[in-house]
Motif scaffolding. Structure first.
Motif, PDB file in Angstrom:
ATOM      1  N   ILE A 370       0.844  -1.214   0.000  1.00 46.01           N
ATOM      2  CA  ILE A 370       0.000   0.000   0.000  1.00 46.01           C
ATOM      3  C   ILE A 370       0.874   1.258   0.000  1.00 46.01           C
ATOM      4  CG2 ILE A 370      -1.679   1.313   1.374  1.00 46.01           C
ATOM      5  CD1 ILE A 370      -2.706  -1.482   2.358  1.00 46.01           C
ATOM      6  N   THR A 371       1.868   1.272   0.856  1.00 50.97           N
ATOM      7  CA  THR A 371       2.697   2.488   0.949  1.00 50.97           C
ATOM      8  C   THR A 371       3.512   2.669  -0.345  1.00 50.97           C
ATOM      9  OG1 THR A 371       4.383   1.248   2.145  1.00 50.97           O
ATOM     10  CG2 THR A 371       2.845   2.531   3.471  1.00 50.97           C
ATOM     11  N   ARG A 372       3.875   1.551  -1.014  1.00 54.69           N
ATOM     12  CA  ARG A 372       4.616   1.683  -2.281  1.00 54.69           C
ATOM     13  C   ARG A 372       3.729   2.327  -3.348  1.00 54.69           C
ATOM     14  NH1 ARG A 372       4.260  -1.736  -5.751  1.00 54.69           N
ATOM     15  NH2 ARG A 372       3.892  -3.463  -4.324  1.00 54.69           N
ATOM     16  N   ILE A 373       2.464   1.899  -3.406  1.00 51.34           N
ATOM     17  CA  ILE A 373       1.542   2.480  -4.406  1.00 51.34           C
ATOM     18  C   ILE A 373       1.427   3.992  -4.168  1.00 51.34           C
ATOM     19  CG2 ILE A 373      -0.898   2.591  -5.092  1.00 51.34           C
ATOM     20  CD1 ILE A 373      -1.003  -0.474  -4.654  1.00 51.34           C
ATOM     21  N   LEU A 374       1.312   4.364  -2.908  1.00 52.24           N
ATOM     22  CA  LEU A 374       1.192   5.800  -2.603  1.00 52.24           C
ATOM     23  C   LEU A 374       2.502   6.515  -2.930  1.00 52.24           C
ATOM     24  CD1 LEU A 374      -0.719   5.528   0.805  1.00 52.24           C
ATOM     25  CD2 LEU A 374      -1.656   6.366  -1.339  1.00 52.24           C
ATOM     26  N   GLY A 375       3.634   5.919  -2.494  1.00 49.42           N
ATOM     27  CA  GLY A 375       4.947   6.540  -2.703  1.00 49.42           C
ATOM     28  C   GLY A 375       5.248   6.722  -4.180  1.00 49.42           C
ATOM     29  N   ASP A 376       4.878   5.723  -5.005  1.00 53.64           N
ATOM     30  CA  ASP A 376       5.150   5.810  -6.454  1.00 53.64           C
ATOM     31  C   ASP A 376       4.438   7.003  -7.086  1.00 53.64           C
ATOM     32  OD1 ASP A 376       6.689   3.594  -6.325  1.00 53.64           O
ATOM     33  OD2 ASP A 376       5.231   2.221  -7.258  1.00 53.64           O
ATOM     34  N   ARG A 377       3.377   7.463  -6.452  1.00 53.62           N
ATOM     35  CA  ARG A 377       2.629   8.601  -7.006  1.00 53.62           C
ATOM     36  C   ARG A 377       2.929   9.894  -6.251  1.00 53.62           C
ATOM     37  NH1 ARG A 377       0.857   4.080  -7.813  1.00 53.62           N
ATOM     38  NH2 ARG A 377       0.056   3.513  -9.861  1.00 53.62           N
ATOM     39  N   GLY A 378       4.009   9.860  -5.514  1.00 49.66           N
ATOM     40  CA  GLY A 378       4.444  11.083  -4.804  1.00 49.66           C
ATOM     41  C   GLY A 378       3.542  11.433  -3.638  1.00 49.66           C
ATOM     42  N   ILE A 379       2.811  10.432  -3.099  1.00 43.60           N
ATOM     43  CA  ILE A 379       1.888  10.720  -1.990  1.00 43.60           C
ATOM     44  C   ILE A 379       2.576  10.347  -0.679  1.00 43.60           C
ATOM     45  CG2 ILE A 379      -0.379  10.243  -0.972  1.00 43.60           C
ATOM     46  CD1 ILE A 379      -1.271   9.402  -3.842  1.00 43.60           C
ATOM     47  N   SER A 380       2.776  11.343   0.145  1.00 42.84           N
ATOM     48  CA  SER A 380       3.512  11.106   1.372  1.00 42.84           C
ATOM     49  C   SER A 380       2.532  10.877   2.526  1.00 42.84           C
ATOM     50  CB  SER A 380       4.401  12.338   1.536  1.00 42.84           C
ATOM     51  OG  SER A 380       4.757  12.523   2.816  1.00 42.84           O
ATOM     52  N   ILE A 381       2.900   9.933   3.399  1.00 44.11           N
ATOM     53  CA  ILE A 381       1.986   9.525   4.480  1.00 44.11           C
ATOM     54  C   ILE A 381       2.293  10.303   5.753  1.00 44.11           C
ATOM     55  CG2 ILE A 381       1.310   7.571   5.941  1.00 44.11           C
ATOM     56  CD1 ILE A 381       2.039   5.818   3.471  1.00 44.11           C
ATOM     57  N   GLU A 382       1.234  10.788   6.408  1.00 36.92           N
ATOM     58  CA  GLU A 382       1.432  11.557   7.642  1.00 36.92           C
ATOM     59  C   GLU A 382       1.247  10.667   8.871  1.00 36.92           C
ATOM     60  OE1 GLU A 382      -0.423  15.529   7.861  1.00 36.92           O
ATOM     61  OE2 GLU A 382      -0.986  14.962   9.900  1.00 36.92           O
ATOM     62  N   ALA A 383       0.307   9.720   8.795  1.00 34.44           N
ATOM     63  CA  ALA A 383       0.064   8.831   9.944  1.00 34.44           C
ATOM     64  C   ALA A 383      -0.581   7.546   9.454  1.00 34.44           C
ATOM     65  CB  ALA A 383      -0.857   9.526  10.945  1.00 34.44           C
ATOM     66  N   ILE A 384      -0.322   6.463  10.198  1.00 32.01           N
ATOM     67  CA  ILE A 384      -0.978   5.173   9.888  1.00 32.01           C
ATOM     68  C   ILE A 384      -1.435   4.553  11.196  1.00 32.01           C
ATOM     69  CG2 ILE A 384      -0.725   2.817   9.027  1.00 32.01           C
ATOM     70  CD1 ILE A 384       1.390   3.573   7.206  1.00 32.01           C
ATOM     71  N   ILE A 385      -2.643   4.000  11.182  1.00 33.23           N
ATOM     72  CA  ILE A 385      -3.064   3.174  12.312  1.00 33.23           C
ATOM     73  C   ILE A 385      -3.449   1.815  11.729  1.00 33.23           C
ATOM     74  CG2 ILE A 385      -4.689   2.826  14.206  1.00 33.23           C
ATOM     75  CD1 ILE A 385      -5.496   5.647  14.129  1.00 33.23           C
ATOM     76  N   GLN A 386      -2.926   0.754  12.325  1.00 36.53           N
ATOM     77  CA  GLN A 386      -3.423  -0.568  11.938  1.00 36.53           C
ATOM     78  C   GLN A 386      -4.036  -1.188  13.177  1.00 36.53           C
ATOM     79  OE1 GLN A 386      -0.839  -3.299   9.797  1.00 36.53           O
ATOM     80  NE2 GLN A 386      -1.954  -5.011  10.695  1.00 36.53           N
ATOM     81  N   LYS A 387      -5.300  -1.548  13.075  1.00 38.09           N
ATOM     82  CA  LYS A 387      -5.990  -2.129  14.229  1.00 38.09           C
ATOM     83  C   LYS A 387      -5.588  -3.600  14.374  1.00 38.09           C
ATOM     84  CE  LYS A 387      -8.040   1.446  15.520  1.00 38.09           C
ATOM     85  NZ  LYS A 387      -7.789   1.984  16.824  1.00 38.09           N
ATOM     86  N   GLU A 388      -5.661  -4.123  15.603  1.00 34.64           N
ATOM     87  CA  GLU A 388      -5.251  -5.511  15.830  1.00 34.64           C
ATOM     88  C   GLU A 388      -6.266  -6.487  15.239  1.00 34.64           C
ATOM     89  OE1 GLU A 388      -4.588  -6.223  19.969  1.00 34.64           O
ATOM     90  OE2 GLU A 388      -3.109  -4.610  20.036  1.00 34.64           O
ATOM     91  N   ALA A 389      -5.738  -7.639  14.764  1.00 34.65           N
ATOM     92  CA  ALA A 389      -6.636  -8.700  14.306  1.00 34.65           C
ATOM     93  C   ALA A 389      -7.192  -9.435  15.525  1.00 34.65           C
ATOM     94  CB  ALA A 389      -5.867  -9.671  13.425  1.00 34.65           C
ATOM     95  N   THR A 390      -8.361 -10.012  15.373  1.00 34.27           N
ATOM     96  CA  THR A 390      -8.927 -10.808  16.468  1.00 34.27           C
ATOM     97  C   THR A 390      -8.901 -12.271  16.020  1.00 34.27           C
ATOM     98  OG1 THR A 390     -11.109 -10.533  15.521  1.00 34.27           O
ATOM     99  CG2 THR A 390     -10.480  -8.960  17.216  1.00 34.27           C
ATOM    100  N   PRO A 391      -9.070 -13.232  16.941  1.00 38.84           N
ATOM    101  CA  PRO A 391      -9.037 -14.635  16.531  1.00 38.84           C
ATOM    102  C   PRO A 391     -10.077 -14.939  15.456  1.00 38.84           C
ATOM    103  CG  PRO A 391      -9.035 -14.441  18.913  1.00 38.84           C
ATOM    104  CD  PRO A 391      -9.207 -13.070  18.391  1.00 38.84           C
TER     105      PRO A 391
END
Ligand code: HSE
Length: 438
Positions: A370-391
């Protein structure tokens, strides 16, 4: 001096408020206007006399054309809303040489050019303070108070119903439809409430604000509109976790390439004053090159707040009744022959930051893709949250905030992200504005 005679079209929420406030504050208003202002004739299909003490003293008809054709009426106040028959009534009033006060944003945004042209030819005024921001004197503030400035951008919470719904959903976890019903009962909502929740009402108002701010023609049809119906409780909570509030914002900015004109749900940093404008309140933030950022706040809908703006226009018109038409404040702030033809930008060319929310498989390399797709288009990321998976749940929500990018680039990136096998469904996108003083 003899009082000015007003003909009122509509005795609903705003019409009733106008009647009551004008009666209650008649002495104070006459001291300001220099003469009395009295409603002598009104048209209404139905009204509640119990809410309008003293209404029996005025002539009431069903047919609005009887009011606009009445030779004793000096100013017609149009408070019926909608495009038709409001347009025909206003044009007839103008043709009869009467001044007009209206709260009708749809009418001004769609037919303003035709109406102002007719008014100019007849030498009469058309005033519309109540069309935007309910009781906030925002038209006068931009048109007159900020006349020294090049207005660079403006951002407004300009629909009370939508803001009321978002606030109640956030604070009380209330259901969308339940809050909408309450807004209708309180007289905030449009006759067709989809105008409120889909941003059409806000787009009408933004069209007017952009015109008087930048000296451009009214271009409602070129205003981008996205409603609030897709905003979920999860988006509201993730935004809060990241320090933002979601507001339904009207945004207009002048750039070297053209004008951005857009209404959509928007993340705003929670520390901004405008992010804390709640309920039916409206606010407009206007940035002028000389004055810097200025903020205007007040009730954006409702009976007496809107009547306040209608009556302010009545006082203004009364004071200038005898002024030479050439010396009056132009309807759209700039002289009609001095409007700019700067284009309205297509959405592909606007620039903004983004909140993205997507559902992805919790396995190595997904975030990197995901970040590569954004980076390839010059889109810089300010923050990321990834929520935890559950069983039970192997897919996880990922929330990203980006820096400012051209919308066309973001559209391409979203399309590519949605094609990844590890990403399920659509990417939810909400635009984000920092609204700093720059
Ligand atoms: N329906 C509008 C609102 C009324 O909710 O803001 C005021 O223009």
């Amino acid at each position: 001096m003899k009082p000015v005679n007003v003909g009122l079209l509509g005795l609903g929420t705003v019409g009733g408020g106008t009647f009551n406030v004008l009666k209650r504050n008649a002495g104070e208003i006459a001291r300001r206007a220099g003469r009395g202002i009295q409603i002598t004739h009104a048209a209404a299909r139905e009204y509640d006399p119990a809410r309008l003490p003293g209404i029996e003293g005025i002539k009431i008809t069903q047919d609005g054309f009887e009011v606009v054709d009445n030779p004793d009426i000096d100013i017609v106040v149009e408070l019926i809303g909608g495009y038709s028959p409001a347009r025909e009534l206003v044009l007839k009033a103008i043709a009869n040489g009467k001044h007009v006060v209206t709260a009708n944003k749809a009418l001004i945004a769609m037919h303003g050019e035709e109406i102002f042209k007719a008014a100019q030819a007849k030498g009469v005024m058309v005033a519309f303070e109540a069309a935007v921001g309910g009781g906030i004197p925002i038209i006068k503030a931009i048109r007159e108070g900020l006349a020294a400035n090049q207005i660079q951008w403006l951002a407004g919470i300009i629909n009370g119903t939508g803001n009321f719904i978002l606030t109640e959903m956030r604070d009380k976890g209330r259901d969308f439809n339940d809050v909408l019903k309450e807004a209708q009962a309180l007289g905030y909502a449009e006759a067709d409430p989809t105008f409120d929740v889909e941003g059409i009402d806000a787009a009408h108002k933004l069209t007017i604000l952009a015109s008087i701010a930048f000296g451009i023609p009214l271009q409602f049809k070129k205003t981008f509109t996205e409603g609030i119906t897709q905003i979920t409780r999860a988006d509201v909570e993730y935004a809060e976790e990241l320090g933002y509030r979601i507001k339904h914002l009207g945004f207009a900015r002048r750039t070297v390439k053209g004008v951005e004109l857009r209404v959509h749900p928007t993340l705003i940093p929670e520390r901004r004053l405008i992010a804390n404008v709640d309920g039916v309140m409206n606010a407009v933030l206007v940035k002028g090159d000389a004055v810097g950022p200025t903020l205007y706040y007040g009730a954006g809908a409702g009976s007496e707040p809107t009547a306040s703006a209608v009556i302010a226009d009545l006082v203004d018109v009364t004071r200038t009744l005898t002024a030479d038409p050439g010396n009056r404040v132009p309807h759209l702030a700039f002289q009609p022959n001095a409007l700019s033809d700067i284009p309205i930008l297509p959405m592909e060319d606007i620039e903004t930051a983004y909140y993205l929310r997507l559902l992805a498989l919790d396995k190595p390399g997904v975030l990197a893709d995901i970040t590569r797709i954004l980076g390839d288009r010059g889109i810089s990321i300010e923050a990321i949250i990834q929520k935890e998976a559950t069983p039970e749940e192997t897919r996880v929500p990922i929330i990203l905030l980006t820096h400012v990018v051209r919308e066309g680039q973001m559209n391409q990136a979203i399309e590519r992200i949605e094609m990844l096998d590890s990403v399920e469904g659509r990417v939810k996108r909400i635009r984000l504005e920092h609204l700093t003083g720059k």
